[in-house]
Scaffold this motif. Sequence first.
Motif, PDB file in Angstrom:
ATOM      1  N   TYR A 230      98.025-107.889 -95.624  1.00 47.19           N
ATOM      2  CA  TYR A 230      97.528-106.516 -95.485  1.00 47.19           C
ATOM      3  C   TYR A 230      97.475-106.110 -94.011  1.00 47.19           C
TER       4      TYR A 230
ATOM      5  N   GLY B 212     101.005-105.196 -92.850  1.00 47.50           N
ATOM      6  CA  GLY B 212     101.433-103.911 -93.384  1.00 47.50           C
ATOM      7  C   GLY B 212     100.718-102.749 -92.724  1.00 47.50           C
TER       8      GLY B 212
ATOM      9  N   ASP C 233     105.729-104.311 -97.404  1.00 51.02           N
ATOM     10  CA  ASP C 233     104.985-105.081 -96.403  1.00 51.02           C
ATOM     11  C   ASP C 233     105.826-106.221 -95.844  1.00 51.02           C
TER      12      ASP C 233
END
Length: 644
Positions: free
Chosen positions: A102, A105, A162
């Motif tokens: 995360y 990304g 991502d």
Amino acid sequence: MISFFRRFFQSKIGLPIVLAFLALIALAFAASDISGSSFGGAVSNSDKIAVVGGEGIPVSDLTLGANTAVDQLRRQNPTLTMPEFVAEGGLDEVMRQLIDRYTIGAYGEKYGLRGGENLVNSEILKIQAFKGLTGEFDEQTYLAALARQGLTPAMFRRDLSDGMIEQQLLGPAVAAPRLPEKIAAQYAALVLEKRKGEIALIPSASYAPAAGPSEAQLTAWYKDNRTKFIRPERRTLRFAVFGTDTLKVNATPTAAEIAERYKRDAARFQASETRAITSFVVPTQDAARSLAARIRGGAALESVAREAGFTASTAEPRDREAMAGATSFAFAESAFKAAEGAIVEPAQGTLGWYVARVDKVVRTPARTLAQATPEITEQLTTEKRAAAIGDLTAEIEAEIDGGTALAEVAKTYGLTIETTPALLANGQAFGRPDVQIVPQLAAVLQTAFQMEESEPQLAQVQADQFVIFEVARVEEASAPPLAEVRDLAIAGWKRAQGAILAKQAAERITAKVRAGTPLAAALAAENKSGFERESINLERRELLSGRQPRVAPPLVLMFSMAEGTVKPLEGPRDLGWYVVSLEDITILPIAENSDVVQQTRQQLGAALSDEYRGQTITAMRKDLGVTRNEGAIAAVRKQLAGEQ
């Protein structure tokens, strides 16, 4: 490896739990299998395990990632349970990878990087697992593959995006880094480093109390240590094995069928002739005629060929058509005109002119219908039986698919149903090491551990054998009631109590050795049996040789300590404590431009890439800000560990 280390490192999944296999979050596709975890989706404030730069990570992502990790690891260890995975630190690794993914990304999006829709589409089209029978992308196959992993297309596309951002961000940072030569020389010198010392084992058993715990003590201890007694998932199967020889089908051909086959294959039963020849090829017709004349005059064909610089070869008997295909039509015509033992009139082929001798003529007379009947009968019987078996198994499969119970199918077709004991995923009977399952079940065991109860399936396990099987009972992985493992729990409690005293003993011994007492004397002062002590005199490269799959932690500690120091080290599973004493470090000189230096630079390249990657992601985390929801993480941990 010193002997007493071995007993301490036989844990079911090892320490640590092969976390190198947890490349979970970057979806990987191999052998048409899909593995990965999900990202994205609507997230409420109460349903997240962390916030990365203002974006929440759903609790479902952590659960799915953990399940995927366990599925991957079960390929090496089929009996691995989720509680064991959590206890060994697997969930922490999944959590770290989730946050990292995360972070990458979000960081990329913050600074203008993105994996566009068209680029994501092109990547999806390349994935082998999503291709249908035509070899092209198939939407239904794609959706089914995602559904099997609990993913939605939006989740999957987010993860691919991502991954592309990660390649753009981290690719330049980790691409083929080179360790400076001076630093490589320092590391190379460590390979030649030699360490001398002693390692002692203080077993918990030496300090374990002789008396057992009270009922209250045992109950409380077992409640806190239930995960140590987790039993893996067990499944009881019902099955019926049958073969082509046991199914009752009418495969006897009729006279009309035999006559029809005789008519269809008439050419096969006509009179035939085959010929075996020995030959060699020369470039011109004149040379071929000259050499053939010498052979007809009495010279051996093989000798003539050898003297002329050629090699004669002998072919198996062939009919006219086969010989023409292998040589030429003209040569085959000449060969079939010559008598047995005669020299064939030279004829041209694609490679030159053939000089040949007819070695053998085999003539097979024509066969009448009566003469051919046994052969045709055998052939038709085999074909009809195979077709009938195919039709019968299709009928059985249709009944199963239609919901017919296994018992009814078995009764209809005269099959015998058998029931296995409770089986582990590796095929062993739980608690019954003497029991062996039938070989036919081994081929379907993996499928059986993915099925629902009472949903029979048919599988062909060999060319002539089939098995119908169903899951009769599923016993989920869980800790048993205390009464079922009472003796083991008492032994575990004693070991845990002994471990507390063993730690105190290790600390006393360590203090004495630091004060100058020899390790042997400090051990003797405890006046306990069961201690073990071993002298160590090893070079680091002996540990790195690869002969041992994993270096024992006491040796790892010894090779990271300062010279002249003593340290205690806890052993696994309350089995005891080590005392590690390092007496001397010797570093052998290393020559300039040594191959060892260059090898070290090469070997440490991957480690350097990992270090750069880790440092880069750490910087991204700091820039974005990462907040963990420890309460939600703890709740997931308890749920997966079976504690709630």
